[in-house]
Design an enzyme around this catalytic site. Sequence first.
Site, PDB file in Angstrom:
ATOM      1  NE  ARG A  39      -2.749  -1.243   3.374  1.00 21.72           N
ATOM      2  CZ  ARG A  39      -3.175  -2.614   3.802  1.00 21.72           C
ATOM      3  NH1 ARG A  39      -3.850  -3.381   3.073  1.00 21.72           N
ATOM      4  NH2 ARG A  39      -2.667  -2.974   5.269  1.00 21.72           N
ATOM      5  CB  SER A  62     -18.942  -9.047  -4.602  1.00 20.77           C
ATOM      6  OG  SER A  62     -18.226  -9.739  -3.710  1.00 20.77           O
ATOM      7  CG  ASP A 102      -5.312  -7.598  -2.748  1.00 22.29           C
ATOM      8  OD1 ASP A 102      -4.746  -8.878  -2.737  1.00 22.29           O
ATOM      9  OD2 ASP A 102      -5.423  -7.110  -1.740  1.00 22.29           O
ATOM     10  CB  CYS A 155      -3.592 -13.688  -1.126  1.00 20.83           C
ATOM     11  SG  CYS A 155      -5.454 -14.193  -1.150  1.00 20.83           S
TER      12      CYS A 155
END
Length: 398
Positions: free
Chosen positions: A216, A255, A302, A342
């Site tokens: 970030r 979502s 991500d 990930c």
Amino acid sequence: MTLKTIRLRKGKTESLKRFHPWIFSGAIESADPGIEEGDLVRVVDAAGNFLAIGHCQIGSIAVRVLSFAPCDIDRDFWTTRLAEAYALRRALHLAIANEEENNIFRLVHGEGDRLPGLVVDVYGRTAVMQAHTVGMHVCRREIAAALIEACEGRIGSVYYKSDTTLPFKAEVDRASGFLIGGDDACDTAVENRLRFHIDWLRGQKTGFFIDQRDNRSLLEHYARGRRVLNMFCYTGGFSVYALRGGAELVHSVDSSAKAIDLTNANVALNFPAVGTRHEAFAEDAFKFLEHAPEAYDLIILDPPAFAKHRGAIAQALKGYTRLNAIAFKKILPGGIIFTFSCSQAISKEQFRLAVFTAAAQSGRHVRILHQLHQPADHPVNIYHPEGEYLKGLVLQVE
């Protein structure tokens, strides 16, 4: 305390001699009767020679090793291991409480801290503990007490949250709640001088994705003057950093309506007068990206883990290829893409090949600017490469 014994097949000890902390069920020759999931067991070779002590579990990984030397797994053991983990975070300058700078860090990262099956994240003075094995669940109260002792007053409360991480077949009490303290708990914490609401009660993981902290910060340096799209935004971490970095526009997409609410709350917490520079959308990420209402020159991809086990690898790679292909199609010339996986089951090479395939399909010129990974408070045990789960690329697209 006399431990029950698991005996390995002849020729199945090499990984243990290389200090890999997992014993697979296919390596087991025999086991003492009465062993239950979560029990501490003694592991020996075919000749009866000691190899390790660990927690027994049901599944392909049958034992997670706590020690390769004979020892008692007691309060002193937990305190020593946790003190070692805390010393590392102090050396990284993460464990010193400073409300103006940072008070969020991972204190225990499973196998990386020689505590397989245990995760502990710290928010302010609250430690949020997750057990990923029944063995760690059984020891939770002893571990919580050892946390307070090992961290020398840095932690005041220990919150337990393992309702979604314990094996589904385990007959255990999964109730979340404070094991110690709770009076001083705060629902906001600080990362690099930015404030975030932490929902450790209902949020994913322990409430925040600490593993993207360094990434970030890198994104912030690319954000100035750009139109940013943050896909799978969850709590809006990348969005908040992009706004501080001077982004012209930031759109956040997830979502989950609850995630969007939390993103908006985190943006407002840091930038009360952000106005129209930020907008969040509760929509399917693939559909939103395909029909994006704006032209973006910085996109963050991500997604959650597409492959949670090896059987899902092929389908996951298709998902990563499709997602990145849409981004390559949509991004403006000269744009930057931060793309991540990930999924522990996906290797760096497999992920890079999926992104390469997407780039080739797009026909655009793509350069790798950075290769990303998890931060130092998520250490990887050199004998357990599976612990390097987060992989990412920063790409420049012409």
